[in-house]
Every structure is written in C-alpha cells, then in structure tokens.
Design a protein around this motif. Structure first.
Motif, PDB file in Angstrom:
ATOM      1  N   GLY A  41       0.810  -1.212   0.000  1.00 46.76           N
ATOM      2  CA  GLY A  41       0.000   0.000   0.000  1.00 46.76           C
ATOM      3  C   GLY A  41       0.839   1.256   0.000  1.00 46.76           C
ATOM      4  N   ALA A  42       1.872   1.289   0.841  1.00 45.28           N
ATOM      5  CA  ALA A  42       2.724   2.477   0.920  1.00 45.28           C
ATOM      6  C   ALA A  42       3.491   2.700  -0.376  1.00 45.28           C
ATOM      7  CB  ALA A  42       3.681   2.344   2.097  1.00 45.28           C
ATOM      8  N   SER A  43       4.128   1.652  -0.882  1.00 45.38           N
ATOM      9  CA  SER A  43       4.935   1.788  -2.093  1.00 45.38           C
ATOM     10  C   SER A  43       4.072   2.092  -3.311  1.00 45.38           C
ATOM     11  CB  SER A  43       5.741   0.502  -2.330  1.00 45.38           C
ATOM     12  OG  SER A  43       6.621   0.250  -1.261  1.00 45.38           O
ATOM     13  N   GLY A  44       2.905   1.447  -3.397  1.00 39.90           N
ATOM     14  CA  GLY A  44       2.023   1.697  -4.534  1.00 39.90           C
ATOM     15  C   GLY A  44       1.455   3.095  -4.536  1.00 39.90           C
ATOM     16  N   SER A  45       1.085   3.598  -3.368  1.00 39.86           N
ATOM     17  CA  SER A  45       0.493   4.933  -3.310  1.00 39.86           C
ATOM     18  C   SER A  45       1.484   6.010  -3.715  1.00 39.86           C
ATOM     19  CB  SER A  45      -0.035   5.208  -1.897  1.00 39.86           C
ATOM     20  OG  SER A  45       1.023   5.298  -0.959  1.00 39.86           O
ATOM     21  N   VAL A  46       2.754   5.812  -3.367  1.00 41.70           N
ATOM     22  CA  VAL A  46       3.772   6.824  -3.661  1.00 41.70           C
ATOM     23  C   VAL A  46       3.978   6.996  -5.167  1.00 41.70           C
ATOM     24  CG1 VAL A  46       6.242   7.329  -3.438  1.00 41.70           C
ATOM     25  CG2 VAL A  46       4.922   6.643  -1.440  1.00 41.70           C
ATOM     26  N   ILE A  47       3.763   5.939  -5.941  1.00 45.89           N
ATOM     27  CA  ILE A  47       3.891   6.041  -7.401  1.00 45.89           C
ATOM     28  C   ILE A  47       2.972   7.141  -7.929  1.00 45.89           C
ATOM     29  CG2 ILE A  47       3.543   4.871  -9.614  1.00 45.89           C
ATOM     30  CD1 ILE A  47       4.059   2.230  -8.135  1.00 45.89           C
ATOM     31  N   PHE A  48       1.719   7.082  -7.511  1.00 46.33           N
ATOM     32  CA  PHE A  48       0.725   8.017  -8.050  1.00 46.33           C
ATOM     33  C   PHE A  48       0.793   9.364  -7.350  1.00 46.33           C
ATOM     34  CE2 PHE A  48      -0.662   3.618  -8.453  1.00 46.33           C
ATOM     35  CZ  PHE A  48      -0.692   3.529  -9.838  1.00 46.33           C
ATOM     36  N   TYR A  49       1.253   9.374  -6.117  1.00 42.10           N
ATOM     37  CA  TYR A  49       1.503  10.636  -5.419  1.00 42.10           C
ATOM     38  C   TYR A  49       2.608  11.417  -6.118  1.00 42.10           C
ATOM     39  CZ  TYR A  49       3.298  13.659  -1.671  1.00 42.10           C
ATOM     40  OH  TYR A  49       3.760  14.721  -0.940  1.00 42.10           O
ATOM     41  N   ASP A  50       3.732  10.749  -6.396  1.00 40.71           N
ATOM     42  CA  ASP A  50       4.835  11.412  -7.102  1.00 40.71           C
ATOM     43  C   ASP A  50       4.407  11.870  -8.493  1.00 40.71           C
ATOM     44  OD1 ASP A  50       6.470  10.969  -4.951  1.00 40.71           O
ATOM     45  OD2 ASP A  50       7.550   9.277  -5.834  1.00 40.71           O
ATOM     46  N   ALA A  51       3.560  11.067  -9.155  1.00 42.14           N
ATOM     47  CA  ALA A  51       3.125  11.403 -10.507  1.00 42.14           C
ATOM     48  C   ALA A  51       2.267  12.665 -10.545  1.00 42.14           C
ATOM     49  CB  ALA A  51       2.348  10.238 -11.116  1.00 42.14           C
ATOM     50  N   LEU A  52       1.679  13.043  -9.416  1.00 46.85           N
ATOM     51  CA  LEU A  52       0.887  14.278  -9.361  1.00 46.85           C
ATOM     52  C   LEU A  52       1.758  15.522  -9.253  1.00 46.85           C
ATOM     53  CD1 LEU A  52      -1.973  13.204  -6.898  1.00 46.85           C
ATOM     54  CD2 LEU A  52      -2.187  13.577  -9.367  1.00 46.85           C
ATOM     55  N   LEU A  53       3.025  15.372  -8.829  1.00 45.17           N
ATOM     56  CA  LEU A  53       3.879  16.531  -8.573  1.00 45.17           C
ATOM     57  C   LEU A  53       3.988  17.494  -9.749  1.00 45.17           C
ATOM     58  CD1 LEU A  53       5.904  18.153  -6.878  1.00 45.17           C
ATOM     59  CD2 LEU A  53       7.678  16.508  -7.543  1.00 45.17           C
ATOM     60  N   PRO A  54       4.325  17.033 -10.969  1.00 47.26           N
ATOM     61  CA  PRO A  54       4.454  18.001 -12.065  1.00 47.26           C
ATOM     62  C   PRO A  54       3.132  18.633 -12.482  1.00 47.26           C
ATOM     63  CG  PRO A  54       4.690  15.760 -12.892  1.00 47.26           C
ATOM     64  CD  PRO A  54       4.686  15.667 -11.391  1.00 47.26           C
ATOM     65  N   HIS A  55       2.011  18.082 -12.049  1.00 47.61           N
ATOM     66  CA  HIS A  55       0.699  18.668 -12.355  1.00 47.61           C
ATOM     67  C   HIS A  55       0.301  19.714 -11.305  1.00 47.61           C
ATOM     68  CE1 HIS A  55      -0.138  15.670 -15.489  1.00 47.61           C
ATOM     69  NE2 HIS A  55       0.434  14.803 -14.681  1.00 47.61           N
ATOM     70  N   VAL A  56       0.862  19.603 -10.105  1.00 46.08           N
ATOM     71  CA  VAL A  56       0.512  20.516  -9.016  1.00 46.08           C
ATOM     72  C   VAL A  56       1.439  21.731  -8.990  1.00 46.08           C
ATOM     73  CG1 VAL A  56       0.330  20.732  -6.510  1.00 46.08           C
ATOM     74  CG2 VAL A  56      -0.470  18.652  -7.631  1.00 46.08           C
ATOM     75  N   ALA A  57       2.735  21.503  -9.261  1.00 42.09           N
ATOM     76  CA  ALA A  57       3.735  22.569  -9.157  1.00 42.09           C
ATOM     77  C   ALA A  57       4.167  23.060 -10.530  1.00 42.09           C
ATOM     78  CB  ALA A  57       4.948  22.066  -8.392  1.00 42.09           C
ATOM     79  N   ASP A  58       4.469  24.351 -10.623  1.00 37.24           N
ATOM     80  CA  ASP A  58       5.087  24.901 -11.825  1.00 37.24           C
ATOM     81  C   ASP A  58       6.543  24.459 -11.892  1.00 37.24           C
ATOM     82  OD1 ASP A  58       2.742  26.198 -12.534  1.00 37.24           O
ATOM     83  OD2 ASP A  58       3.270  28.015 -11.415  1.00 37.24           O
ATOM     84  N   GLU A  59       7.148  24.661 -13.067  1.00 35.57           N
ATOM     85  CA  GLU A  59       8.513  24.179 -13.280  1.00 35.57           C
ATOM     86  C   GLU A  59       9.495  24.728 -12.255  1.00 35.57           C
ATOM     87  OE1 GLU A  59      12.000  24.383 -16.731  1.00 35.57           O
ATOM     88  OE2 GLU A  59       9.944  24.930 -17.216  1.00 35.57           O
ATOM     89  N   ASP A  60       9.339  25.997 -11.882  1.00 34.60           N
ATOM     90  CA  ASP A  60      10.280  26.599 -10.941  1.00 34.60           C
ATOM     91  C   ASP A  60       9.934  26.303  -9.484  1.00 34.60           C
ATOM     92  OD1 ASP A  60       7.974  28.092 -10.905  1.00 34.60           O
ATOM     93  OD2 ASP A  60       8.993  30.022 -10.693  1.00 34.60           O
ATOM     94  N   GLU A  61       8.906  25.485  -9.255  1.00 39.62           N
ATOM     95  CA  GLU A  61       8.473  25.181  -7.887  1.00 39.62           C
ATOM     96  C   GLU A  61       8.702  23.729  -7.482  1.00 39.62           C
ATOM     97  OE1 GLU A  61       4.629  28.112  -7.284  1.00 39.62           O
ATOM     98  OE2 GLU A  61       4.353  26.237  -8.391  1.00 39.62           O
ATOM     99  N   VAL A  62       9.025  22.855  -8.440  1.00 39.64           N
ATOM    100  CA  VAL A  62       9.026  21.424  -8.124  1.00 39.64           C
ATOM    101  C   VAL A  62      10.055  21.066  -7.056  1.00 39.64           C
ATOM    102  CG1 VAL A  62       8.019  20.588 -10.275  1.00 39.64           C
ATOM    103  CG2 VAL A  62      10.473  21.005 -10.164  1.00 39.64           C
ATOM    104  N   ASP A  63      11.248  21.679  -7.106  1.00 41.35           N
ATOM    105  CA  ASP A  63      12.251  21.369  -6.075  1.00 41.35           C
ATOM    106  C   ASP A  63      11.749  21.765  -4.696  1.00 41.35           C
ATOM    107  OD1 ASP A  63      14.116  20.305  -7.806  1.00 41.35           O
ATOM    108  OD2 ASP A  63      15.212  22.177  -8.077  1.00 41.35           O
ATOM    109  N   ARG A  64      11.200  22.983  -4.599  1.00 41.27           N
ATOM    110  CA  ARG A  64      10.765  23.481  -3.295  1.00 41.27           C
ATOM    111  C   ARG A  64       9.545  22.716  -2.778  1.00 41.27           C
ATOM    112  NH1 ARG A  64       9.135  28.831  -4.194  1.00 41.27           N
ATOM    113  NH2 ARG A  64       9.452  28.586  -6.434  1.00 41.27           N
ATOM    114  N   LEU A  65       8.603  22.403  -3.650  1.00 36.38           N
ATOM    115  CA  LEU A  65       7.419  21.670  -3.202  1.00 36.38           C
ATOM    116  C   LEU A  65       7.787  20.241  -2.805  1.00 36.38           C
ATOM    117  CD1 LEU A  65       4.428  21.533  -2.646  1.00 36.38           C
ATOM    118  CD2 LEU A  65       4.038  20.993  -5.057  1.00 36.38           C
ATOM    119  N   SER A  66       8.676  19.609  -3.577  1.00 40.86           N
ATOM    120  CA  SER A  66       9.086  18.248  -3.253  1.00 40.86           C
ATOM    121  C   SER A  66       9.789  18.195  -1.901  1.00 40.86           C
ATOM    122  CB  SER A  66      10.012  17.706  -4.345  1.00 40.86           C
ATOM    123  OG  SER A  66      10.352  16.358  -4.091  1.00 40.86           O
TER     124      SER A  66
END
Length: 446
Positions: free
Chosen positions: A126-151
């Motif tokens: 459950g933990a490992s599977g959920s992180v796949i789709f959680y990480d995949a949302l990152l570029p949709h939530v943050a702008d290009e100049d925000e991904v490092d800081r949001l991550s």
C-alpha cells in the motif's frame, strides 16, 4: 503578508499544493513507526524471538515479496492511470488498503509472526504503490520553478508528521503508565504488547485521515482523451502503451541516466534505513536508543530538508544531490568504526542532514525531465526500478555478513552504491534534459 511570503518560498501557497504535500505527512508515519523504529524490534522480540537466520530470513522474504508485487504491478497501473485519468483513484486504493493493513496489525499478538508478516507485506504494498501516483501528481501541481521546493517541503512535512506520531508512540511504549496502559511486572504477553500494538493502530488511523486532503482537494490530471482503445481491449492497449513508454523513456536520454543513477544510490539509502536496527542490535544497543535515534532523525531532518530545497535554486539540484551522496559515503565509513550509543546517535544526525533533501531533489529533478502527460507511466518505471534495485542492497549486506562474519564489513560495503550512483549522476546533463521537455511542451501548446 509574512506568512504568505513564507508559504510562497516553500511552494505551499495554494490549497492544492498544501493538500499534495500533506500526503508525505500521512504516509511517513508508516515508514518511521512500522518500517523503521517499532515493528522490526517487536518482530525480533515478541513475534519471532528465536535468533538466527530463520527468523531474519522470513522478515527479509516478506519485504522482498511485497517489493516484487508492486514492482510487477506498477508499470501496468501507471500506464493505465495516464490513459484513463485515475491517478487519484489508484492513490486512494493503495493508501487506504495500506492504512487498513497497518491498523489491523493491532491484532498481531506475540508469537503470531506469520500473521504479522502478512499484514506487514500488505502495508508495504500500500505504501509503495500509493507513492507512485503521489509522485506522478507533482508536475501537475507545481510549476517548473516550484518542483524542487514543493518536493522538499513535502519531505519536510513527512519528517514533522512521522516524527510527531513516533514521539507519541515512543512515550506510550516507554512510559505506558502515563496513558493508563498496563505497566510494571507480572504482565501477560498481551498486556505488555498493548502499547506497541496501539502504535500500529495509530499509524493506520493517521495514514487514512491525513490522506484525505490529497484525495479531496487535488484535481485529477486529465487522461489521454485522444488515445484509442485497441482491438484487444483496455489491457492490450495498456500493455502496448507500456512498451511505447519504455522506448520513449530511452529517448529522454538524460532522464534515463538520472533514473539509473537514482536506482543505484537510492538502494544504498534504503539499505541503511532498513538495516539500521539490525546493525544497532549487533552493537548491543537497546530499543530505547534505536527509537530515540529514529525520533531525533525525524526532527533534525526538517530544517535540513527545507534547506536543500532553498539551496537547490542557488547551487543546482544535481550539486546538492551529489553533496548528499558524498555525505553518505562518509556515514558508511564512520559506521564501520561505530561502537557506542553516542556514535549511533551522531550517525543518525548525519543521515537526517541529507536523507530527505537527497530523495526529495531526486524526485523533483526526475519530474522536471519527463513529459507531464505521461508522469504516471514514467514514475511507475521510477518505482519499479527502485523496488527491484532495493533488493540488491540487503542482499549485499547479508552476503558480506555470510562471507566475512562482520556487520561492520557489511555496512562499509554499502558505500559502493553511493560511489557508483554519484558517478552515474555526474554524467547527467540536467540542462539538456529540461530543455528538451520545455521545447516539446512549447511546441504542443502552439
């Protein structure tokens, strides 16, 4: 105004970004309490108290099986998630399933090692599977100049959340009388294990409750609406797209190089996390020292993870990751000479200084070099490789113990993952990889 400015600096200035980052807060409780500090000790002391390779081998096997299951599922589900726009549904399914398994570990009583390992494996999936789709949302939530800081903000919140719950767990395990729990001499096995089992239950409840923001507030990214279902149906279409994605990943040469580097050095990071308890036991350190050190790591890691996110904009993301890997090499050398509880605590502080930042920047750097429309598929490969590669670190560790009879040689051998991973990372041209994505997305928008 000051609060708004601070949130903007941390890339937490919108409801969607804060909701996304809260999932790190949610699932970190599993990694700290169950994976790191509490379950390994409970398994060794109460579930399978016999010493030797048999009990340790069963524990390692349960972990390996869980990793292999998610490794085989991830590419298919990641591709399907991009095709049908179901990232959040898969995230919710894995998260809630994992949280339920963690909560059910409350019913694992002393001696029930098989029941415990089954639930432990399901929660891992459950933990490992959920992180796949959680990480995949990152570029949709943050702008290009925000991904490092949001991550990095997400990882830092994970330290806070996991550390806070672990602190509560630590208190009611070591001081049960403060909470009205059974304490003192003459307790039955079930009574003495109650504080630990309540810790497992708390992880499940925590994980579920704090998963709700990302599931309710982050919008589902659109799927590939123009794609057609092949004659063989949805499964055949997904498999076809999976093959195409693998070939396409190789076309993004710099992202592919980064993926290879990450698979190697992250194996070293995860090996240190998973083997820390066993290494401490080999030095006759008690559970309070181990749990206290894990708790310290959580809170020391908070400011340093934020710091990595801020410094990435000034010195470069790759440079900060390489700094972390160099530090990890030093940690393995120092661990070779470790003898006392003080040494173990100092090593924990060093790990806390670099772990969150190194992993968070790896996630954000990879997201900046892949097409957003296929983030689920690409992060599925990211996860698959991580799970398969994650087998080799523990295998090397166990092999070194078998061949040399020394835990010290085993921990020193982990340095090879950081050296090779750093060498591969140096060969990644970040500017070329990010430039390719910007050019493609600009062409698609015109």
């Amino acid at each position: 105004m000051a609060a708004g400015s601070m949130l903007a600096r941390l890339a937490l200035d919108s409801r969607e970004k804060r909701a996304w980052a809260m999932y790190d807060w949610a699932n970190s409780a599993f990694w700290t309490t169950i994976i790191g500090a509490v379950f390994p000790e409970y398994y060794a002391r109460a579930l399978a108290p016999e010493s030797g390779a048999g009990s340790e081998g069963r524990y390692a096997l349960a972990t390996t099986i869980a990793l292999l299951i998610i490794a085989f599922l991830a590419p298919f589900l990641g591709t399907l998630a991009d095709f049908r726009a179901v990232k959040k549904k898969f995230l919710g399914t894995f998260a809630i399933g994992g949280a339920l398994a963690a909560a059910c570990m409350f019913f694992v009583h002393p001696g029930e090692w098989l029941f415990g390992l089954i639930l432990f494996g399901v929660a891992n999936i459950g933990a490992s599977g959920s992180v796949i789709f959680y990480d995949a949302l990152l570029p949709h939530v943050a702008d290009e100049d925000e991904v490092d800081r949001l991550s990095t903000s997400g990882f830092a919140l994970g330290y806070v959340g996991g550390g806070f719950l672990l602190a509560l767990n630590f208190l009611w395990i070591t001081q049960p009388q403060w909470f009205g729990l059974p304490s003192g001499d003459g307790l039955s096995a079930e009574e003495s294990s109650l504080p630990v089992r309540l810790a497992f239950l708390s992880v499940g409840v925590w994980w579920f409750l704090f998963s709700l923001p990302v599931l309710l507030r982050v919008p589902e990214p659109p799927g590939d609406e123009g794609a057609k279902v092949e004659a063989g149906g949805l499964i055949a279409t997904t498999l076809s797209r999976l093959s195409t994605t693998f070939n396409e990943l190789k076309r993004y040469r710099q992202a592919f190089r980064l993926l290879l580097a990450f698979l190697v050095y992250n194996d070293g990071i995860l090996t240190i996390v998973r083997m820390a308890v066993l290494y401490a036991k080999s030095k006759d350190l008690g559970p309070q020292v181990v749990m206290g050190t894990f708790l310290l790591v959580q809170f020391v890691g908070i400011p340093f993870t934020f710091l990595f996110g801020q410094l990435a904009g000034r010195f470069g993301t790759k440079f900060l990751i390489l700094t972390g890997l160099t530090t990890y090499c030093g940690i393995t050398v120092l661990a070779f000479f470790m003898e006392t509880a003080t040494h173990f605590v100092m090593l924990g502080i060093l790990v806390a200084m670099v772990q969150g930042g190194t992993q968070a920047l790896s996630r954000s750097l990879f997201s900046s070099m892949i097409p957003r429309r296929k983030s689920g598929e690409f992060f599925a490969f990211f996860s698959v490789g991580e799970k398969f590669a994650g087998i080799f670190g523990p295998l090397l560790y166990a092999g070194m113990i078998y061949w040399t009879g020394s835990n010290q040689n085993a921990i020193l051998s982990v340095a090879v993952f950081f050296v090779i991973g750093a060498w591969l990372l140096v060969r990644v041209d970040v500017a070329e990889g990010q430039g390719k994505i910007r050019a493609e997305e600009a062409a698609q928008s015109t």
